[in-house]
Design an enzyme around this catalytic site. Structure first.
Site, PDB file in Angstrom:
ATOM      1  N   ARG A  71       0.857  -1.179   0.000  1.00 25.15           N
ATOM      2  CA  ARG A  71       0.000   0.000   0.000  1.00 25.15           C
ATOM      3  C   ARG A  71       0.892   1.227   0.000  1.00 25.15           C
ATOM      4  NH1 ARG A  71      -4.800  -1.136  -2.052  1.00 25.15           N
ATOM      5  NH2 ARG A  71      -5.951  -2.738  -0.879  1.00 25.15           N
ATOM      6  N   ALA A  83     -10.224  -7.688  -1.888  1.00 30.09           N
ATOM      7  CA  ALA A  83     -11.191  -6.591  -1.947  1.00 30.09           C
ATOM      8  C   ALA A  83     -10.971  -5.793  -3.223  1.00 30.09           C
ATOM      9  CB  ALA A  83     -11.040  -5.675  -0.728  1.00 30.09           C
ATOM     10  N   GLU A 100     -13.447  -9.981  -7.703  1.00 26.88           N
ATOM     11  CA  GLU A 100     -12.232  -9.665  -6.953  1.00 26.88           C
ATOM     12  C   GLU A 100     -11.614 -10.910  -6.331  1.00 26.88           C
ATOM     13  OE1 GLU A 100     -10.555  -6.976  -6.911  1.00 26.88           O
ATOM     14  OE2 GLU A 100     -11.992  -5.715  -7.980  1.00 26.88           O
ATOM     15  N   GLU A 104      -7.769 -11.852  -7.364  1.00 21.54           N
ATOM     16  CA  GLU A 104      -6.703 -11.719  -6.373  1.00 21.54           C
ATOM     17  C   GLU A 104      -6.243 -13.055  -5.788  1.00 21.54           C
ATOM     18  OE1 GLU A 104      -7.675  -8.750  -3.467  1.00 21.54           O
ATOM     19  OE2 GLU A 104      -7.557  -7.138  -4.940  1.00 21.54           O
ATOM     20  N   GLU A 149      -0.967  -5.777  -7.767  1.00 23.07           N
ATOM     21  CA  GLU A 149      -1.496  -7.129  -7.645  1.00 23.07           C
ATOM     22  C   GLU A 149      -0.520  -8.178  -8.171  1.00 23.07           C
ATOM     23  OE1 GLU A 149      -5.370  -7.452  -9.287  1.00 23.07           O
ATOM     24  OE2 GLU A 149      -6.277  -6.104  -7.817  1.00 23.07           O
TER      25      GLU A 149
END
Length: 218
Positions: A71, A83, A100, A104, A149
């Site tokens: 992040r 998410a 999602e 992911e 990702e």
């Protein structure tokens, strides 16, 4: 309190006017002038944000599927629930959650229910998310990941261990903390969950409507 004083909880906070300061891909900032109970007008800054969904996916061994993701605003990798944003007009939240989870983690689920709805920071943003519980996990096709990702790490953790990680400060992502604690509480008290298609009155759509209007005007 005098006869002229308003009854607490009865005031209508009327927006006198509003202006957009910034509008981007994932958020917009507007400034509203709002009528207060004493008759004064106060400015309130509001961050419009896309709605979001997250998934507490629990496998047959009672482990929750987490991701460790970089992040940039925090400059750190955080343990989170899978998410993503609802940034397509008209997209059903459940379909967004299923998308999602596949993107992911490469997983699909047979059983879906609503775990908890969260208004993330209602003091300044309309951002809200819905956390789903997913069970009956199977592998599915996973699209080629992009950007952050491409660096995702999958972590399967017993639910109790994940809850301890949240309470100890090892998991700090607000979505993950809310979802894990809700999962633990629902399981401990054997509480019924809402169906996956339950109404979501708090789902934000102001930014999507603003973006659609801007595209129509171009």
């Amino acid at each position: 309190m005098t006869a002229a004083d308003p009854v607490p909880g009865s005031h209508t906070f009327r927006t006198v006017d509003s202006r957009v300061v910034y509008s981007g891909a994932i958020l917009a900032l507007r400034v509203d002038r709002v009528e207060m109970p004493d008759g004064r007008i106060a400015e309130r800054e509001v961050v419009e944000h896309h709605g979001a969904v997250a998934v507490a996916a629990v496998d047959d061994d009672g482990r929750v599927v987490l991701i460790r993701q970089y992040r940039h605003p925090l400059g750190a990798r955080l343990l989170e629930l899978p998410a993503g944003l609802i940034d397509i007009a008209g997209e059903d939240p459940l379909q967004a959650a299923q998308r999602e989870l596949a993107e992911e983690t490469g997983l699909a689920a047979r059983e879906w229910s609503v775990l908890v709805d969260v208004a993330l920071s209602p003091g300044f943003t309309d951002e809200a998310l819905r956390v789903y519980l997913a069970r009956g996990l199977t592998e599915t096709e996973r699209p080629a990941p992009e950007h952050e990702e491409a660096d995702l790490e999958l972590v399967r953790m017993p639910v109790a261990e994940a809850v301890r990680a949240a309470l100890s400060g090892s998991i700090v992502n607000a979505t993950a903390v809310a979802g894990l604690l809700a999962l633990s509480a629902a399981g401990a008290a054997d509480l019924p969950l809402r169906p996956a298609d339950a109404p979501w009155p708090g789902q934000p759509d102001a930014l999507l409507r603003r973006q659609a209007a801007r595209r129509a005007a171009d």
